[in-house]
Design an enzyme around this catalytic site. Structure first.
Site, PDB file in Angstrom:
ATOM      1  N   CYS A   2       0.846  -1.188   0.000  1.00  0.00           N
ATOM      2  CA  CYS A   2       0.000   0.000   0.000  1.00  0.00           C
ATOM      3  C   CYS A   2       0.882   1.239   0.000  1.00  0.00           C
ATOM      4  O   CYS A   2       1.925   1.274   0.619  1.00  0.00           O
ATOM      5  CB  CYS A   2      -0.947   0.094   1.188  1.00  0.00           C
ATOM      6  SG  CYS A   2      -2.071  -1.282   1.300  1.00  0.00           S
ATOM      7  N   ARG A  27       3.683  -0.210  -4.931  1.00  0.00           N
ATOM      8  CA  ARG A  27       3.438  -0.766  -3.599  1.00  0.00           C
ATOM      9  C   ARG A  27       2.101  -1.506  -3.507  1.00  0.00           C
ATOM     10  O   ARG A  27       1.787  -2.123  -2.489  1.00  0.00           O
ATOM     11  CB  ARG A  27       3.462   0.346  -2.558  1.00  0.00           C
ATOM     12  CG  ARG A  27       4.768   1.109  -2.512  1.00  0.00           C
ATOM     13  CD  ARG A  27       4.710   2.208  -1.492  1.00  0.00           C
ATOM     14  NE  ARG A  27       4.620   1.674  -0.149  1.00  0.00           N
ATOM     15  CZ  ARG A  27       5.655   1.360   0.608  1.00  0.00           C
ATOM     16  NH1 ARG A  27       6.870   1.546   0.170  1.00  0.00           N
ATOM     17  NH2 ARG A  27       5.483   0.878   1.819  1.00  0.00           N
ATOM     18  N   TRP A  74      -2.853  -2.683  -1.658  1.00  0.00           N
ATOM     19  CA  TRP A  74      -2.564  -4.097  -1.878  1.00  0.00           C
ATOM     20  C   TRP A  74      -3.376  -4.827  -0.820  1.00  0.00           C
ATOM     21  O   TRP A  74      -3.107  -4.711   0.373  1.00  0.00           O
ATOM     22  CB  TRP A  74      -1.074  -4.372  -1.709  1.00  0.00           C
ATOM     23  CG  TRP A  74      -0.684  -5.769  -2.054  1.00  0.00           C
ATOM     24  CD1 TRP A  74      -0.387  -6.251  -3.286  1.00  0.00           C
ATOM     25  CD2 TRP A  74      -0.533  -6.871  -1.158  1.00  0.00           C
ATOM     26  NE1 TRP A  74      -0.057  -7.591  -3.214  1.00  0.00           N
ATOM     27  CE2 TRP A  74      -0.143  -7.995  -1.920  1.00  0.00           C
ATOM     28  CE3 TRP A  74      -0.697  -7.030   0.227  1.00  0.00           C
ATOM     29  CZ2 TRP A  74       0.095  -9.244  -1.365  1.00  0.00           C
ATOM     30  CZ3 TRP A  74      -0.462  -8.279   0.787  1.00  0.00           C
ATOM     31  CH2 TRP A  74      -0.068  -9.373  -0.009  1.00  0.00           C
ATOM     32  N   ASN A 100      -1.335   1.953   5.799  1.00  0.00           N
ATOM     33  CA  ASN A 100      -0.493   0.935   5.184  1.00  0.00           C
ATOM     34  C   ASN A 100      -0.075  -0.012   6.299  1.00  0.00           C
ATOM     35  O   ASN A 100       0.369   0.442   7.345  1.00  0.00           O
ATOM     36  CB  ASN A 100       0.745   1.615   4.569  1.00  0.00           C
ATOM     37  CG  ASN A 100       1.854   0.623   4.277  1.00  0.00           C
ATOM     38  OD1 ASN A 100       1.590  -0.514   3.916  1.00  0.00           O
ATOM     39  ND2 ASN A 100       3.090   1.055   4.431  1.00  0.00           N
ATOM     40  N   GLY A 101      -0.245  -1.321   6.088  1.00  0.00           N
ATOM     41  CA  GLY A 101       0.170  -2.274   7.116  1.00  0.00           C
ATOM     42  C   GLY A 101      -1.006  -3.100   7.595  1.00  0.00           C
ATOM     43  O   GLY A 101      -2.001  -3.255   6.873  1.00  0.00           O
ATOM     44  N   GLU A 483      16.681 -17.828  -9.165  1.00  0.00           N
ATOM     45  CA  GLU A 483      16.229 -16.460  -9.436  1.00  0.00           C
ATOM     46  C   GLU A 483      15.567 -16.371 -10.822  1.00  0.00           C
ATOM     47  O   GLU A 483      14.541 -15.710 -10.988  1.00  0.00           O
ATOM     48  CB  GLU A 483      17.420 -15.492  -9.321  1.00  0.00           C
ATOM     49  CG  GLU A 483      17.120 -14.043  -9.652  1.00  0.00           C
ATOM     50  CD  GLU A 483      16.040 -13.393  -8.798  1.00  0.00           C
ATOM     51  OE1 GLU A 483      15.590 -13.977  -7.800  1.00  0.00           O
ATOM     52  OE2 GLU A 483      15.610 -12.284  -9.167  1.00  0.00           O
ATOM     53  N   LYS A 487      11.672 -15.179 -11.508  1.00  0.00           N
ATOM     54  CA  LYS A 487      11.256 -14.136 -12.457  1.00  0.00           C
ATOM     55  C   LYS A 487      10.173 -14.685 -13.396  1.00  0.00           C
ATOM     56  O   LYS A 487       9.179 -14.013 -13.672  1.00  0.00           O
ATOM     57  CB  LYS A 487      12.438 -13.621 -13.298  1.00  0.00           C
ATOM     58  CG  LYS A 487      13.517 -12.877 -12.557  1.00  0.00           C
ATOM     59  CD  LYS A 487      13.100 -11.534 -12.013  1.00  0.00           C
ATOM     60  CE  LYS A 487      12.570 -11.620 -10.623  1.00  0.00           C
ATOM     61  NZ  LYS A 487      13.268 -11.070  -9.521  1.00  0.00           N
ATOM     62  N   GLU A 490       6.873 -14.996 -11.485  1.00  0.00           N
ATOM     63  CA  GLU A 490       6.285 -13.710 -11.088  1.00  0.00           C
ATOM     64  C   GLU A 490       5.615 -12.969 -12.226  1.00  0.00           C
ATOM     65  O   GLU A 490       4.566 -12.374 -12.033  1.00  0.00           O
ATOM     66  CB  GLU A 490       7.396 -12.772 -10.581  1.00  0.00           C
ATOM     67  CG  GLU A 490       7.861 -12.999  -9.209  1.00  0.00           C
ATOM     68  CD  GLU A 490       8.929 -11.977  -8.843  1.00  0.00           C
ATOM     69  OE1 GLU A 490      10.008 -12.000  -9.458  1.00  0.00           O
ATOM     70  OE2 GLU A 490       8.673 -11.159  -7.970  1.00  0.00           O
ATOM     71  N   HIS A 506      16.470 -37.364  -8.742  1.00  0.00           N
ATOM     72  CA  HIS A 506      15.786 -37.839  -7.537  1.00  0.00           C
ATOM     73  C   HIS A 506      14.319 -37.422  -7.529  1.00  0.00           C
ATOM     74  O   HIS A 506      13.695 -37.444  -6.474  1.00  0.00           O
ATOM     75  CB  HIS A 506      16.525 -37.332  -6.292  1.00  0.00           C
ATOM     76  CG  HIS A 506      17.941 -37.778  -6.250  1.00  0.00           C
ATOM     77  ND1 HIS A 506      18.303 -39.091  -5.999  1.00  0.00           N
ATOM     78  CD2 HIS A 506      19.098 -37.118  -6.504  1.00  0.00           C
ATOM     79  CE1 HIS A 506      19.621 -39.212  -6.074  1.00  0.00           C
ATOM     80  NE2 HIS A 506      20.128 -38.021  -6.393  1.00  0.00           N
ATOM     81  N   LYS A 605       5.580  -4.383  -4.302  1.00  0.00           N
ATOM     82  CA  LYS A 605       7.028  -4.210  -4.224  1.00  0.00           C
ATOM     83  C   LYS A 605       7.553  -4.335  -2.796  1.00  0.00           C
ATOM     84  O   LYS A 605       8.625  -4.847  -2.572  1.00  0.00           O
ATOM     85  CB  LYS A 605       7.370  -2.825  -4.787  1.00  0.00           C
ATOM     86  CG  LYS A 605       8.841  -2.532  -4.879  1.00  0.00           C
ATOM     87  CD  LYS A 605       9.423  -3.159  -6.114  1.00  0.00           C
ATOM     88  CE  LYS A 605      10.926  -3.046  -6.173  1.00  0.00           C
ATOM     89  NZ  LYS A 605      11.497  -4.127  -6.970  1.00  0.00           N
TER      90      LYS A 605
HETATM   91  C1  F6R Z   1      10.984 -10.705  -6.521  1.00  0.00           C
HETATM   92  C2  F6R Z   1      10.906  -9.754  -5.436  1.00  0.00           C
HETATM   93  C3  F6R Z   1      10.565 -10.262  -4.087  1.00  0.00           C
HETATM   94  C4  F6R Z   1      11.439  -9.553  -3.042  1.00  0.00           C
HETATM   95  C5  F6R Z   1      10.995  -9.949  -1.640  1.00  0.00           C
HETATM   96  C6  F6R Z   1      11.871  -9.325  -0.587  1.00  0.00           C
HETATM   97  O1  F6R Z   1      11.239 -10.095  -7.736  1.00  0.00           O
HETATM   98  O2  F6R Z   1      11.100  -8.600  -5.632  1.00  0.00           O
HETATM   99  O3  F6R Z   1      10.727 -11.638  -4.000  1.00  0.00           O
HETATM  100  O4  F6R Z   1      12.761  -9.894  -3.265  1.00  0.00           O
HETATM  101  O5  F6R Z   1       9.673  -9.549  -1.442  1.00  0.00           O
HETATM  102  O6  F6R Z   1      11.851  -7.936  -0.656  1.00  0.00           O
HETATM  103  P1  F6R Z   1      12.952  -7.067   0.029  1.00  0.00           P
HETATM  104  O7  F6R Z   1      14.239  -7.324  -0.660  1.00  0.00           O
HETATM  105  O8  F6R Z   1      12.492  -5.658  -0.124  1.00  0.00           O
HETATM  106  O9  F6R Z   1      13.027  -7.493   1.463  1.00  0.00           O
END
Ligand code: F6R
Length: 610
Positions: A2, A27, A74, A100-101, A483, A487, A490, A506, A605
């Protein structure tokens, strides 16, 4: 999660608030709303979906009001709907809030308030705040906000406005971000600096439980009890252009191309003329470094993958036992950690709730906690003994790219530093690695400028209808495979698994059928031959192999349908290059599937909820 913004000044604020929301959209983007005080009452606008929907209806919010608050959501409690969109108001319509929260005790507060006759119009936890303020109000919004805060549990930031005090915004935070922007004859409050960066660079970061009263000419900060708190403004040197797409079709693509700069900046001034690593701000004395017994890395998501790279590097260069764990698991275990442990908390935002909780646990147990983060002033920097900043600049794309690379760079630097200080690495070895690290930003820039994206796009375009991907790697390339898979999940929504290549037989090899696409990170390494055996195993089951390989490797041409060549470097530094074609691959698969790359569904984010 948020985004919130508030403005108090002399200009009509509707468009100022909307522009601020645009900068906070990363956010959360499932509903949004604005509330403006105008003519002794609130004008409110809510909409479901992302900000385009709110923008389409902005003209419904006419008037000249110069004080208002706004929110992009969010969803946590209650699905995205007009009723659940913020701002929320109380029963009398005299108070409006954005939050927010999470208010963890909202159910008991809500039922208490309902018994007293308060009527709720949403399913959110946030709405209780408006009613708590209504109940506590005795002529001072500041005092009512403080009183509500005392009754609330959880972690949240909220801003409130009252029709009876039409020139004031009151805000308060607990473990989630709040920043105040100081303008000329106008002031801002927001979840993050980009919300007002085009208007001012002078900011104040209030601490938890400090009540901030903002008018157009003043910002007063007091403790909950009412004692004055003095906080000096800081100047942020962020580049406003960085928050724009600068000609790229998406933020994510722009940020992938900004990675050479993110790497160079994260490295800058951290290598001395003798080639040794200089890291300041860790809060670790030479003696403390020497007496370390173990390292615990805690992080979530992409940051966790950077932590895995850190494990390989720290074990090899510093000869310390390293555990890496996702913060949401670590915090509820009974981890063996204490004095002599170095806890590295990696978080680009510095606000991730689980990572912060893991840091607190480690700190209470006596560990030395270092935050590795991209955001100055973030909560992680306040809770750690020391900080190692990544310098990737602002990242807007929800899928992390340049912050990941900067975290990997930070991990490699830290591992070299600890190895050098503990005497496990000779100066000439450290110099060899730092010289190679210095070459990487240039190698990556050339790689991107020489058309890497176009080549990956051609392959990705053929895979938009794939039903499944498998990503494989070994050793320090395993985090790269993980990673790459994250990606793909996501942003393309195509189910993707990632495995240690040697572990495949396995179980996961059973998934393969004729033509299954398997992405293999096969850059030069000490386990290259072993990996090739694994590639043969998947080929034998009909898989179609897409390999990431070191430039000049011709050995893979008979085995792989497609090869993404990356510049050659030492295997320990290879993640800095080998992950990039996987980021691009995920990007172009998602793009050609028609997905909204910068705003993947269900994600935000900054994850400030548990
Ligand atoms: C993936 C992504 C998330 C963050 C995770 C941790 O692309 O961005 O998996 O890596 O939410 O976020 P931070 O690094 O802000 O603690």
């Amino acid at each position: 999660m948020c985004g919130i913004i508030g403005y108090v000044g002399t200009r009509p604020c509707r468009d100022i608030l909307f522009r601020g929301l645009r900068k906070l959209e990363y956010r959360g983007y499932d509903s949004a709303g604005i509330s403006i005080i105008d003519g002794g009452r609130f004008k409110l606008l809510h909409s479901v979906g992302n900000l385009d929907n709110l923008e389409a209806r902005l003209s419904e919010l006419d008037g000249e009001g110069t004080v208002g608050i706004a929110h992009t959501r969010w969803a946590t409690h209650g699905r995205p709907s007009n009723e659940n969109a913020h701002p929320h108001t109380d029963c009398s319509g005299r108070f409006a809030i954005v939050l927010n929260g999470i208010v963890e005790n909202y159910l008991s507060l809500r039922s208490q308030l309902q018994q007293e006759g308060h009527e709720f119009t949403s399913e959110t936890d946030a709405e209780v705040v408006a009613h708590l303020i209504e109940r506590a109000y005795r002529g001072s919004l500041r005092d009512a906000v403080a009183e509500a805060f005392r009754q609330m549990e959880g972690h949240f930031t909220y801003c409130a406005v009252a029709v009876e005090e039409p020139e004031v915004i009151v805000a308060v935070r607990k473990e989630t971000p709040l920043v105040v922007g100081l303008g000329e004859g106008e002031n801002y409050v927001a979840s993050a600096i980009p919300a007002f960066l085009s208007e001012t660079r002078r900011v104040i970061f209030p601490e938890d439980a400090e009540v901030v009263v903002v008018t157009r000419d003043s910002v007063e900060i007091t403790s909950l009890a009412g004692d004055t708190v003095s906080r000096s403004p800081q100047i942020v040197d962020w580049d406003e252009e960085a928050a724009e797409k600068a000609g790229y079709e998406t933020f994510m693509l722009k940020e992938i191309h900004e990675q050479p700069v993110a790497l160079a900046d994260t490295l800058a001034e951290r290598v001395g003329p003798d080639g040794r690593v200089i890291l300041e701000g860790l809060g670790l004395s030479f003696e403390a470094l020497r007496s370390l017994r173990q390292v615990n890395i805690v992080a979530c998501g992409t940051s966790y993958h950077a932590g895995l790279v850190g494990k390989y590097a720290l074990e090899r260069w510093a000869r310390l036992p390293v555990e890496v764990e996702v913060a949401s698991e670590f915090r509820y275990r009974d981890p063996v950690i204490g004095p002599g442990s170095l806890c590295l908390a990696i978080s680009q935002s510095g606000e991730t709730a689980d990572t912060l909780a893991a840091m607190r646990l480690a700190r209470e147990a006596g560990a030395h906690v270092v935050a590795v983060t991209n955001i100055v002033g973030s909560q992680a920097t306040r809770e750690a003994h020391g900080v190692l900043f990544t310098r990737a600049g602002l990242e807007i794309g929800v899928a992390a790219t340049k912050t990941f690379l900067a975290q990997v760079m930070a991990m490699l630097l830290l591992a070299l530093y600890v190895g050098q200080e503990r005497g496990h690495l000779a100066t000439e070895d450290v110099r060899g690695f730092t010289e190679e690290l210095r070459r990487i930003p240039g190698l990556l820039r050339d790689y991107l400028e020489e058309g890497a994206a176009g080549r990956v796009e051609q392959v990705a375009r053929r895979h938009t209808n794939s039903r499944f991907f498998l990503c494989l790697g070994r050793n320090i390339s395993l985090p790269v495979a993980l990673e790459g898979a994250l990606k793909l999940k996501e942003i393309s929504y195509i189910p993707t698994d990632a495995y240690a290549a040697g572990e495949m037989k396995h179980g996961p090899i059973a998934l393969l059928e004729e033509g299954s696409p398997v992405l293999v990170v096969a850059t030069d390494s000490c386990v290259y031959d072993k990996l090739i055996s694994n590639v043969q195993e998947v080929k034998a089951r009909g898989a179609s192999v897409i390999a990431v390989a070191s430039e000049g490797n011709v050995g893979l041409t008979d085995m792989a349908e497609e090869i993404f060549y990356v510049p050659r470097t030492h295997e320990m530094l290879s993640p800095l290059l080998s992950v990039v074609p996987l980021q691009l691959f995920a990007y172009y698969v998602a793009k050609h599937k028609g997905e909204k790359v910068d705003q993947p569904r269900n994600l935000a984010k900054t994850v400030t909820v548990e």
